[in-house]
Design an enzyme around this catalytic site. Structure first.
Site, PDB file in Angstrom:
ATOM      1  N   TYR A 151      -4.445 -19.898 -31.281  1.00  0.00           N
ATOM      2  CA  TYR A 151      -5.851 -20.275 -31.145  1.00  0.00           C
ATOM      3  C   TYR A 151      -6.070 -20.838 -29.754  1.00  0.00           C
ATOM      4  CZ  TYR A 151     -10.291 -22.528 -32.610  1.00  0.00           C
ATOM      5  OH  TYR A 151     -11.601 -22.925 -32.739  1.00  0.00           O
ATOM      6  N   LYS A 180      -7.004 -15.916 -31.768  1.00  0.00           N
ATOM      7  CA  LYS A 180      -8.441 -16.158 -31.716  1.00  0.00           C
ATOM      8  C   LYS A 180      -8.751 -16.677 -30.319  1.00  0.00           C
ATOM      9  CE  LYS A 180     -12.279 -18.956 -33.474  1.00  0.00           C
ATOM     10  NZ  LYS A 180     -12.700 -20.123 -34.290  1.00  0.00           N
TER      11      LYS A 180
END
Length: 337
Positions: A151, A180
């Site tokens: 992330y 992400k």
């Protein structure tokens, strides 16, 4: 080798709280509102949820609350006939052991994947090197009992941006299955979803910004979808953008003029309403959930210190009228889908 999550649209859901008890300085979880929202999203057809992520105020939750939240929503999904909805668990922490422990507790509670945020406490003090971050993520991945997604969200990690060389290296780890990217550098999205240095069958790229979904899905074989906050109240619109974009990509652009016009109109309108999240972040998402869906989000939306004056001054509640036109445009699309 771990299997990546299915491509599609994931929603980083906010955490709902009961009214603030000033005498005890507590805001208990509101699992009734949480479940109402979860089932709304599942009925809309979303691919999965991110629980206890940045939008979910993971840093404002105790470890026990994180597990309780995941367990309750997993139960609600299974009992509601939505056992296919994937759960990603946010694991924000600054040290390896705690991160691995959060992942283990999340799996026991029902999570399918771990979304691992970059450690960043000493980022502005020059305390991190690429080698250090590589070894940190590698240690987490090697000991995680869930498949890991990296992330990368500079806005909440002291503007620490993971380099392309680091991301390419992490993509080769057998237990790291995707990322992400919650930043505006579309070039990084394109490179990571297209470069031949990455096995795109096992490493999938998700944008954290719904306004980038169409360009991402047209960029390369590793492009998977979005993990986007606006989908918390407009899920069908983003799903339609995803479906049309995948169709266009598979057909190498050989689709009807009407389909091109539709996806462009949807992406434009969706991007306009994303400016609300750009301005107000998590508190704005919760305000929109309340306004659009009528679901209670608790007093001022978030937990302290978030809730202090969040609806006053120039906050989202005061600014709603300035964004009404953008919201009504997407609500019109949403109602027709």
């Amino acid at each position: 080798m771990a299997t990546p999550p299915p491509d599609g649209v994931y929603v980083p859901v906010p955490t709902f709280f009961q009214p603030f008890d000033k005498s005890a300085y507590k805001q208990p979880l509101d699992l009734t509102a949480q479940t109402e929202h979860t089932l709304f999203l599942a009925n809309a057809g979303i691919t999965g949820l991110v629980l206890c992520g940045s939008t979910g105020e993971a840093v404002h939750l105790t470890p026990g609350e994180r597990a309780e939240l995941i367990r309750s929503q997993k139960t609600a999904l299974v009992e509601g006939g939505f056992s296919n909805v994937v759960i990603m668990a946010g694991t924000a922490s600054q040290n390896i052991d705690e991160t691995i422990g959060i992942i283990a507790e999340s799996k026991e509670a029902g999570a399918d994947y771990a979304l691992v945020l970059t450690p960043s406490y000493f980022a502005t003090a020059g305390g991190y090197s690429e080698e250090g971050l590589r070894n940190w993520f590698t240690a987490v991945a090697e000991h995680s009992i869930l498949p890991v997604l990296v992330y990368n969200y500079p806005a909440v990690t002291n503007n620490l941006q993971l380099s392309l060389s680091l991301m390419k290296h992490l993509a080769s780890h057998p237990n790291i299955v995707g990322c992400k990217l919650s930043h505006g550098n579309i070039s990084h999205h394109l490179i990571l979803s297209s470069t031949k240095e990455i096995n795109h069958d096992k490493f999938r790229v998700y944008t954290g910004l719904g306004q980038q979904l169409l360009p991402l899905l047209l960029s390369g074989p590793g492009a998977a979808g979005a993990i986007d906050g606006t989908a918390a109240y407009f899920p069908k619109t983003l799903l339609r953008i995803w479906n049309l974009s995948k169709k266009i990509s598979a057909a190498n652009g050989n689709v009807t003029k009407e389909e091109w016009e539709e996806v462009h109109a949807l992406q434009c309108a969706y991007s306009e309403v994303e400016e609300w999240v750009v301005k107000f972040g998590t508190i704005g998402i919760k305000e929109a959930v309340k306004k659009v869906l009528g679901i209670s989000v608790g007093q001022d939306g978030g937990r302290l210190p978030f809730c202090e004056g969040a609806s006053g001054g120039g906050g989202p509640a005061k600014q709603w009228e300035n964004f009404r036109g953008a919201f009504e445009a997407v609500q019109d699309f949403e109602g027709k889908l």
